[in-house]
Design a protein around this motif. Structure first.
Motif, PDB file in Angstrom:
ATOM      1  N   ARG A 180       0.847  -1.187   0.000  1.00  0.00           N
ATOM      2  CA  ARG A 180       0.000   0.000   0.000  1.00  0.00           C
ATOM      3  C   ARG A 180       0.884   1.240   0.000  1.00  0.00           C
ATOM      4  N   LEU A 181       0.577   2.181  -0.864  1.00  0.00           N
ATOM      5  CA  LEU A 181       1.383   3.389  -0.937  1.00  0.00           C
ATOM      6  C   LEU A 181       0.523   4.598  -1.235  1.00  0.00           C
ATOM      7  N   THR A 182       1.033   5.743  -0.840  1.00  0.00           N
ATOM      8  CA  THR A 182       0.355   7.004  -1.089  1.00  0.00           C
ATOM      9  C   THR A 182       0.885   7.615  -2.378  1.00  0.00           C
ATOM     10  N   VAL A 183      -0.036   8.042  -3.232  1.00  0.00           N
ATOM     11  CA  VAL A 183       0.319   8.680  -4.498  1.00  0.00           C
ATOM     12  C   VAL A 183      -0.210  10.108  -4.442  1.00  0.00           C
TER      13      VAL A 183
ATOM     14  N   HIS B 126      -7.905   4.437  -3.566  1.00  0.00           N
ATOM     15  CA  HIS B 126      -8.812   5.067  -2.614  1.00  0.00           C
ATOM     16  C   HIS B 126      -8.461   6.531  -2.452  1.00  0.00           C
ATOM     17  N   ARG B 127      -9.443   7.404  -2.626  1.00  0.00           N
ATOM     18  CA  ARG B 127      -9.250   8.831  -2.420  1.00  0.00           C
ATOM     19  C   ARG B 127      -9.266   9.111  -0.915  1.00  0.00           C
ATOM     20  N   THR B 128      -8.235   9.780  -0.419  1.00  0.00           N
ATOM     21  CA  THR B 128      -8.156   9.987   1.022  1.00  0.00           C
ATOM     22  C   THR B 128      -7.356  11.232   1.346  1.00  0.00           C
ATOM     23  N   VAL B 129      -7.410  11.651   2.602  1.00  0.00           N
ATOM     24  CA  VAL B 129      -6.639  12.786   3.103  1.00  0.00           C
ATOM     25  C   VAL B 129      -5.847  12.309   4.303  1.00  0.00           C
ATOM     26  N   GLY B 130      -4.594  12.712   4.416  1.00  0.00           N
ATOM     27  CA  GLY B 130      -3.757  12.264   5.520  1.00  0.00           C
ATOM     28  C   GLY B 130      -3.555  10.774   5.467  1.00  0.00           C
ATOM     29  N   ALA B 131      -3.340  10.240   4.256  1.00  0.00           N
ATOM     30  CA  ALA B 131      -3.357   8.793   4.043  1.00  0.00           C
ATOM     31  C   ALA B 131      -2.340   8.051   4.876  1.00  0.00           C
ATOM     32  N   ASP B 132      -1.113   8.553   4.969  1.00  0.00           N
ATOM     33  CA  ASP B 132      -0.060   7.797   5.636  1.00  0.00           C
ATOM     34  C   ASP B 132      -0.401   7.487   7.083  1.00  0.00           C
ATOM     35  N   ARG B 133      -1.112   8.415   7.739  1.00  0.00           N
ATOM     36  CA  ARG B 133      -1.392   8.211   9.157  1.00  0.00           C
ATOM     37  C   ARG B 133      -2.519   7.221   9.388  1.00  0.00           C
TER      38      ARG B 133
ATOM     39  N   ASP C 135      -1.289  -2.447  10.589  1.00  0.00           N
ATOM     40  CA  ASP C 135      -1.580  -3.651   9.809  1.00  0.00           C
ATOM     41  C   ASP C 135      -0.264  -4.293   9.415  1.00  0.00           C
ATOM     42  N   ALA C 136       0.090  -5.385  10.093  1.00  0.00           N
ATOM     43  CA  ALA C 136       1.384  -6.028   9.855  1.00  0.00           C
ATOM     44  C   ALA C 136       1.436  -6.729   8.510  1.00  0.00           C
ATOM     45  N   ASN C 137       0.272  -6.918   7.859  1.00  0.00           N
ATOM     46  CA  ASN C 137       0.240  -7.623   6.587  1.00  0.00           C
ATOM     47  C   ASN C 137       0.216  -6.679   5.394  1.00  0.00           C
ATOM     48  N   VAL C 138       0.512  -5.409   5.629  1.00  0.00           N
ATOM     49  CA  VAL C 138       0.552  -4.434   4.563  1.00  0.00           C
ATOM     50  C   VAL C 138       1.886  -3.714   4.601  1.00  0.00           C
ATOM     51  N   VAL C 139       2.569  -3.669   3.463  1.00  0.00           N
ATOM     52  CA  VAL C 139       3.809  -2.920   3.336  1.00  0.00           C
ATOM     53  C   VAL C 139       3.469  -1.564   2.762  1.00  0.00           C
ATOM     54  N   THR C 140       3.903  -0.476   3.412  1.00  0.00           N
ATOM     55  CA  THR C 140       3.558   0.863   2.964  1.00  0.00           C
ATOM     56  C   THR C 140       4.799   1.656   2.617  1.00  0.00           C
ATOM     57  N   ASN C 141       4.586   2.803   1.948  1.00  0.00           N
ATOM     58  CA  ASN C 141       5.728   3.655   1.656  1.00  0.00           C
ATOM     59  C   ASN C 141       6.261   4.309   2.927  1.00  0.00           C
ATOM     60  N   ALA C 142       5.473   4.344   3.978  1.00  0.00           N
ATOM     61  CA  ALA C 142       5.992   4.827   5.258  1.00  0.00           C
ATOM     62  C   ALA C 142       7.017   3.842   5.815  1.00  0.00           C
TER      63      ALA C 142
ATOM     64  N   VAL D   1      -3.070   3.615  -2.810  1.00  0.00           N
ATOM     65  CA  VAL D   1      -3.163   2.504  -3.746  1.00  0.00           C
ATOM     66  C   VAL D   1      -2.726   1.233  -3.036  1.00  0.00           C
ATOM     67  N   THR D   2      -3.572   0.219  -3.056  1.00  0.00           N
ATOM     68  CA  THR D   2      -3.270  -1.066  -2.436  1.00  0.00           C
ATOM     69  C   THR D   2      -3.199  -2.131  -3.525  1.00  0.00           C
ATOM     70  N   LEU D   3      -2.070  -2.835  -3.570  1.00  0.00           N
ATOM     71  CA  LEU D   3      -1.865  -3.896  -4.564  1.00  0.00           C
ATOM     72  C   LEU D   3      -1.798  -5.236  -3.854  1.00  0.00           C
ATOM     73  N   THR D   4      -2.636  -6.175  -4.262  1.00  0.00           N
ATOM     74  CA  THR D   4      -2.696  -7.499  -3.652  1.00  0.00           C
ATOM     75  C   THR D   4      -2.641  -8.561  -4.742  1.00  0.00           C
ATOM     76  N   GLY D   5      -1.653  -9.424  -4.671  1.00  0.00           N
ATOM     77  CA  GLY D   5      -1.504 -10.479  -5.660  1.00  0.00           C
ATOM     78  C   GLY D   5      -2.141 -11.783  -5.203  1.00  0.00           C
ATOM     79  N   PHE D   6      -2.858 -12.449  -6.090  1.00  0.00           N
ATOM     80  CA  PHE D   6      -3.496 -13.732  -5.810  1.00  0.00           C
ATOM     81  C   PHE D   6      -2.938 -14.793  -6.757  1.00  0.00           C
ATOM     82  N   GLY D   7      -2.705 -15.983  -6.233  1.00  0.00           N
ATOM     83  CA  GLY D   7      -2.236 -17.088  -7.050  1.00  0.00           C
ATOM     84  C   GLY D   7      -0.722 -17.188  -7.070  1.00  0.00           C
ATOM     85  N   SER D   8      -0.261 -18.309  -7.585  1.00  0.00           N
ATOM     86  CA  SER D   8       1.176 -18.585  -7.568  1.00  0.00           C
ATOM     87  C   SER D   8       1.971 -17.591  -8.401  1.00  0.00           C
TER      88      SER D   8
END
Length: 221
Positions: A33-36, A157-164, A169-176, A202-209
């Motif tokens: 997950r990263l902020t753009v 996702h449109r958001t404000v103050g996204a990084d905070r 969530d330990a299962n999400v890697v962020t740009n922070a 923006v959240t990217l999640t891969g499914f499958g091998s």
């Protein structure tokens, strides 16, 4: 112009990693997950994502009206080196952009008006072999998953103050986590408001091998 807003396009929390033996549709690796901050950064993200894609890949884009799905796809097309301007395929449902560099074609689909499923995709009579192409589907949730067990979900996702809003969530890697400069000074109160209308998470999640060993985290560096 992108298709009208749909409840299915609301950004949902990234799915948590679980045992695939019990949940075969769970992601193999943590979501990224990263902020753009700007539309140009969104295009840069698309160009970076293009470097990870290969023939046969299915990318599903979810996001509200104006979230930046087509902007991301435009950058992806630039990265793939395809022919033609990438615009929203709302009125034609699908557009095929052949490669100019010997790579896979880009098939850009707007599934808003599709009832869903492989049959309707085949009925589009696309002049391209889908296994030899990269397919990007907007508004495809609940409609095109059966096309492939291996797919990449991209939620904008449109958001404000996204990084905070992303802590805890330990299962999400962020740009922070990667200490990436998003272009705003956290100590500047004005930076929180400036460009807030353009800021996206923006959240990217891969499914499958296919995505089990893909380095999606490289996109945030």
């Amino acid at each position: 112009m992108e298709a009208p807003h749909s409840p299915a396009a609301e950004a949902a929390p990234a799915p948590r990693r679980t045992d695939r033996s019990d949940h075969p549709d769970s992601p193999d690796r943590p979501a990224v997950r990263l902020t753009v901050e700007t539309p140009e950064r969104m295009r840069e993200l698309g160009r970076g994502l293009a470097a990870l894609l290969r023939p046969g890949d299915l990318v599903m884009l979810t996001g509200e009206l104006g979230a930046g799905k087509t902007t991301l796809t435009r950058g992806l097309g630039e990265g793939l080196g395809v022919r033609g301007a990438v615009t929203s395929p709302t009125f034609v449902i699908a557009r095929v952009h052949p490669s100019l560099v010997g790579g896979p074609a880009l098939v850009h689909v707007d599934a808003y008006r599709l009832g869903g499923g492989l049959d309707e995709m085949e009925d589009l009579d696309l002049d391209v072999s889908l296994p030899d192409s990269v397919m990007v589907v907007e508004w495809g949730d609940g409609k095109v998953e059966e096309l492939s067990d291996d797919r990449l979900h991209v939620v904008i996702h449109r958001t404000v103050g996204a990084d905070r809003t992303l802590d805890g969530d330990a299962n999400v890697v962020t740009n922070a986590d990667a200490n990436v400069d998003t272009g705003a000074d956290p100590g500047d109160a004005g930076a929180d408001d400036a460009g807030a209308d353009e800021r996206r998470v923006v959240t990217l999640t891969g499914f499958g091998s296919r995505w089990s060993d893909a380095d999606l985290a490289a996109l945030i560096h």
